[in-house]
Design a protein around this motif. Sequence first.
Motif, short mmCIF file in Angstrom:
data_model
loop_
_atom_site.label_atom_id
_atom_site.label_comp_id
_atom_site.label_asym_id
_atom_site.label_seq_id
_atom_site.Cartn_x
_atom_site.Cartn_y
_atom_site.Cartn_z
N ARG A 167 57.08 60.14 9.03
CA ARG A 167 57.83 60.48 10.23
C ARG A 167 57.64 61.95 10.60
O ARG A 167 57.50 62.31 11.77
N VAL A 168 57.62 62.81 9.58
CA VAL A 168 57.40 64.24 9.83
C VAL A 168 56.03 64.46 10.44
O VAL A 168 55.88 65.17 11.44
N LEU A 169 55.00 63.86 9.84
CA LEU A 169 53.64 64.05 10.35
C LEU A 169 53.51 63.52 11.77
O LEU A 169 52.92 64.18 12.63
N VAL B 9 48.85 57.70 7.52
CA VAL B 9 48.42 56.50 8.23
C VAL B 9 48.42 56.66 9.76
O VAL B 9 47.52 56.13 10.43
N PRO B 10 49.38 57.38 10.37
CA PRO B 10 49.33 57.55 11.82
C PRO B 10 48.03 58.16 12.32
O PRO B 10 47.60 57.88 13.45
N LEU C 253 58.49 55.04 -2.01
CA LEU C 253 58.19 54.55 -0.67
C LEU C 253 59.05 55.27 0.37
O LEU C 253 58.58 55.61 1.46
N GLY C 254 60.31 55.51 0.02
CA GLY C 254 61.19 56.25 0.92
C GLY C 254 60.69 57.66 1.17
O GLY C 254 60.75 58.17 2.30
N VAL C 255 60.18 58.31 0.13
CA VAL C 255 59.62 59.66 0.27
C VAL C 255 58.40 59.63 1.20
O VAL C 255 58.24 60.49 2.07
N ALA C 256 57.54 58.63 1.02
CA ALA C 256 56.35 58.50 1.86
C ALA C 256 56.74 58.23 3.31
O ALA C 256 56.13 58.79 4.24
N THR C 257 57.74 57.39 3.51
CA THR C 257 58.19 57.06 4.87
C THR C 257 58.73 58.29 5.58
O THR C 257 58.42 58.54 6.76
N GLU C 258 59.50 59.09 4.86
CA GLU C 258 60.03 60.32 5.44
C GLU C 258 58.89 61.25 5.84
O GLU C 258 58.88 61.83 6.94
N GLY C 259 57.89 61.39 4.97
CA GLY C 259 56.76 62.26 5.27
C GLY C 259 55.93 61.77 6.44
O GLY C 259 55.42 62.56 7.23
N LEU D 231 45.17 57.43 11.32
CA LEU D 231 44.16 56.39 11.30
C LEU D 231 44.51 55.25 12.26
O LEU D 231 43.83 54.22 12.29
N GLY D 232 45.58 55.43 13.02
CA GLY D 232 45.97 54.41 13.98
C GLY D 232 46.67 53.21 13.37
O GLY D 232 46.79 52.17 14.01
N GLY D 233 47.13 53.34 12.11
CA GLY D 233 47.78 52.22 11.45
C GLY D 233 49.27 52.16 11.71
O GLY D 233 49.90 53.16 12.04
N ASP D 234 49.85 50.95 11.55
CA ASP D 234 51.29 50.82 11.71
C ASP D 234 51.99 51.12 10.39
O ASP D 234 51.35 51.30 9.35
N ASP D 235 53.31 51.15 10.43
CA ASP D 235 54.07 51.58 9.26
C ASP D 235 54.04 50.59 8.10
O ASP D 235 54.41 50.94 6.99
N GLU D 236 53.62 49.36 8.36
CA GLU D 236 53.65 48.33 7.32
C GLU D 236 52.29 48.06 6.68
O GLU D 236 52.19 47.26 5.76
N VAL D 237 51.25 48.73 7.14
CA VAL D 237 49.89 48.34 6.74
C VAL D 237 49.65 48.48 5.24
O VAL D 237 48.88 47.72 4.66
#
Length: 210
Positions: free
Chosen positions: A195-197, A27-28, A187-193, A30-36
């Motif tokens: 942050r890495v990206l 998502v980053p 969702l936690g796995v996606a959130t961690e990834g 594409l300019g999206g925020d973390d909640e989109v």
Amino acid sequence: MSLVKLIAQADERGLAASGLACLDRCVPLLGGDDEVLRPLWAGLVDDGEGWGEKVAKVRGELAPPASASDSAADSASASDSESGSGSGSGSGGGEEIVLLARRMLDAVPVERSGDGLREWADVCSISALRIHQLLDPLDAGGDDSVAACRAGRTEGASHLVAAELRRQVVVLELFAQHGAAGARQALGVATEGRRVLRAVVSRRARGARR
């Protein structure tokens, strides 16, 4: 079990989660925020009602202004030039990275059912791995390398690509084992990834400005 086999065996909820997690990590770009994408995550625990409306809303929120996508592309392209990675994994640069992320979003099926979900999960899996490959200056692989990783042949894969592969496998395993109850951990796995990206893109941009 290889990623290809996990996707082949996944049910509709698992396939939706697999594609969604890959898109969420990117998502980053594409300019999206973390909640989109949270409405789609929430939809994984129900029967898919309202999925199409949620998809349309997300697409609207992640549509241009192009400046956000251009910024991500420019950051990656600049760091490609700075690092001299204009060939191999750097070919296509930041523009290809953003196009791959956009491809994942454009391919989201409007119905959370049927073969469309499996096709989307494959598109997202391949695109996300390729994005991580392009972001890693130490990875000179291409599409063949991505296919090998998905089939379980990970020799020579860079750290960034191997980590993304593990995240994709974990999400599918969570839903295979726990069904809808695996959504929170996925969702936690996606959130961690994500942050890495974001950290990788930021580091590359800083390096390009030096």
